[in-house]
Motif scaffolding. Structure first.
Motif, PDB file in Angstrom:
ATOM      1  N   ASN A  19     -14.734  -2.381   0.970  1.00  0.00           N
ATOM      2  CA  ASN A  19     -14.258  -1.360   0.056  1.00  0.00           C
ATOM      3  C   ASN A  19     -12.839  -1.654  -0.410  1.00  0.00           C
ATOM      4  OD1 ASN A  19     -13.112   1.924  -0.059  1.00  0.00           O
ATOM      5  ND2 ASN A  19     -14.843   1.256  -1.295  1.00  0.00           N
ATOM      6  N   LYS A  57     -12.869  -3.791  -3.376  1.00  0.00           N
ATOM      7  CA  LYS A  57     -13.341  -3.088  -4.570  1.00  0.00           C
ATOM      8  C   LYS A  57     -12.236  -2.224  -5.172  1.00  0.00           C
ATOM      9  CE  LYS A  57     -18.206  -2.889  -3.214  1.00  0.00           C
ATOM     10  NZ  LYS A  57     -19.357  -2.020  -2.827  1.00  0.00           N
ATOM     11  N   ILE A  94      -8.695  -5.549  -8.639  1.00  0.00           N
ATOM     12  CA  ILE A  94     -10.123  -5.471  -8.993  1.00  0.00           C
ATOM     13  C   ILE A  94     -10.519  -6.597  -9.936  1.00  0.00           C
ATOM     14  CG2 ILE A  94     -11.897  -4.015 -10.040  1.00  0.00           C
ATOM     15  CD1 ILE A  94     -10.192  -1.586  -9.157  1.00  0.00           C
ATOM     16  N   SER A 102     -11.018  -9.635  -7.851  1.00  0.00           N
ATOM     17  CA  SER A 102     -12.209  -9.483  -7.010  1.00  0.00           C
ATOM     18  C   SER A 102     -13.477  -9.741  -7.815  1.00  0.00           C
ATOM     19  CB  SER A 102     -12.253  -8.079  -6.404  1.00  0.00           C
ATOM     20  OG  SER A 102     -11.112  -7.817  -5.642  1.00  0.00           O
ATOM     21  N   GLU A 103     -13.534  -9.162  -9.015  1.00  0.00           N
ATOM     22  CA  GLU A 103     -14.724  -9.348  -9.851  1.00  0.00           C
ATOM     23  C   GLU A 103     -14.812 -10.784 -10.362  1.00  0.00           C
ATOM     24  OE1 GLU A 103     -14.424  -6.327 -12.822  1.00  0.00           O
ATOM     25  OE2 GLU A 103     -15.193  -4.747 -11.486  1.00  0.00           O
TER      26      GLU A 103
END
Length: 387
Positions: free
Chosen positions: A200, A203, A207, A210-211
């Motif tokens: 989490n 996320k 971000i 991370s993506e």
């Protein structure tokens, strides 16, 4: 050209740029080659990583036909979009390019939100982050052996909040500036220290990175479409590469590997002992454990080198030497009441939307003036501009 070959060529160019500008010196010193490589004094361009990732996103988006090939002026505008060029967020061409290429006049539909975010960003960067760095962080991380266990653990707590205030503050600032230009950019933070597990956390933290890691590294490696052990290897490899992206030193590699191990351990425990209920107590406990795990990894991220990181850990591990002083109490109270602070921040953001436009300069100017008045002297660095 075949889209797979186009994407592969894009990746090759990105890796080549990283090797030349970021890793050539460290690799030259680390490799024991039978011949001498030339010494090159190369200055890394500001915001190199974000520039290259934006470029790769454009290549992939066109190759996968998510967008049509833009004309040259629109491409230049996308590549040089100044708010995000220095320290992100990483732009997705499929999300940003249509806004830049649109022939329709831009409208400022979120002026109040823009001013709120700009004000919040300045407070975070110039006041909160800088005050923490000046009072608790730099002098301890520079010489952890000169300070006791309490000063070292407080420095780690302070660094966890400093890097968050600095980076999320920069994101608030450039999001607000982009909104004033009629452009919406990617969301990059969602109160990461509310996370109750490592998955989490990623996320909620950085971000856009991370993506990017998920879509361009983890999924191409096979993601979770293979057997369980291979999926865990993919996680570990993706996070280790994330650490290498941040820097060529062993401390950054360890930082990435620790996050990979943290994710694997969490997923393993979840697989063996699936949590079917979520209560306030379990969420709070998970949040405390996750925060301290993240703090442990931050030691390697902030320390100048491997030895400094271990020296600090050695100091902190002597729990008997901890002193329950005011900073220690304050940092732990902030962690405990952080959900309430986030709720108060959200209510303040909602209240700012109710202010009439002609009254907006009053809270904005007053807040910025107070932040600058109490902020330490000098211009604070943007931490992620170094990456």
């Amino acid at each position: 050209m075949n889209s797979k070959w186009t994407i592969a060529l894009g990746w090759l160019l990105v890796i080549l740029m990283f090797l030349i500008f970021k890793y050539y010196g460290p690799l030259r010193d680390a490799l024991n080659l039978p011949f001498d490589l030339p010494v090159l004094n190369i200055l890394m361009p500001l915001g190199l990583s974000f520039y290259l990732f934006n470029s790769l996103s454009l290549i992939v988006s066109v190759a996968k036909r998510q967008i049509t090939l833009p004309n040259f002026p629109d491409t230049l505008l996308y590549m040089s979009f100044f708010p995000t060029l220095v320290a992100g967020p990483i732009n997705r061409a499929s999300q940003l390019m249509p806004q830049l290429a649109s022939a329709a006049p831009r409208r400022l539909t979120e002026k109040k939100r823009a001013f709120f975010l700009i004000t919040l960003g300045i407070i975070k960067i110039f006041f909160l982050g800088s005050a923490l760095d000046e009072n608790y962080i730099s002098h301890v991380f520079n010489a952890p052996q000169d300070f006791d266990a309490s000063a070292n653990i407080i420095a780690v707590y302070a660094w966890a909040w400093h890097i968050y205030f600095n980076f999320s503050g920069y994101t608030n600032l450039v999001t607000g500036i982009s909104l004033l230009l009629g452009i919406t950019i990617a969301k990059n933070f969602d109160h990461p220290y509310l996370a109750s597990n490592p998955e989490n956390f990623w996320k909620r933290w950085h971000i856009s990175l991370s993506e990017f890691i998920k879509d361009y590294i983890y999924i191409p490696l096979g993601g979770n479409r293979c057997n369980w052990l291979r999926a865990q290897f993919n996680i570990f490899a993706a996070m280790t590469l994330s650490g290498i992206w941040h820097g060529a030193g062993y401390n950054f590699i360890v930082w990435g590997m620790l996050h990979g191990l943290g994710l694997i351990i969490y997923k393993s425990v979840k697989k063996i002992l699936p949590f079917k209920t979520s209560t306030t107590v379990t969420r709070a406990l998970g949040r405390v454990i996750t925060f301290h795990f993240i703090c442990f990894t931050w030691i390697f991220f902030r320390a100048a080198d491997w030895n400094t990181a271990w020296l600090m850990i050695d100091k902190i591990r002597h729990v008997n030497d901890w002193t329950i002083n005011t900073p220690f109490i304050v940092f732990n109270l902030v962690l405990i009441f952080y959900p309430a602070l986030v709720a108060a921040r959200n209510k303040l953001a909602e209240a700012s939307r109710e202010i009439e436009w002609y009254w907006m300069p009053v809270p904005v100017v007053l807040s910025i003036a107070i932040a600058f008045f109490f902020a330490p002297g000098g211009i604070p660095e943007v931490i992620y501009a170094a990456f």
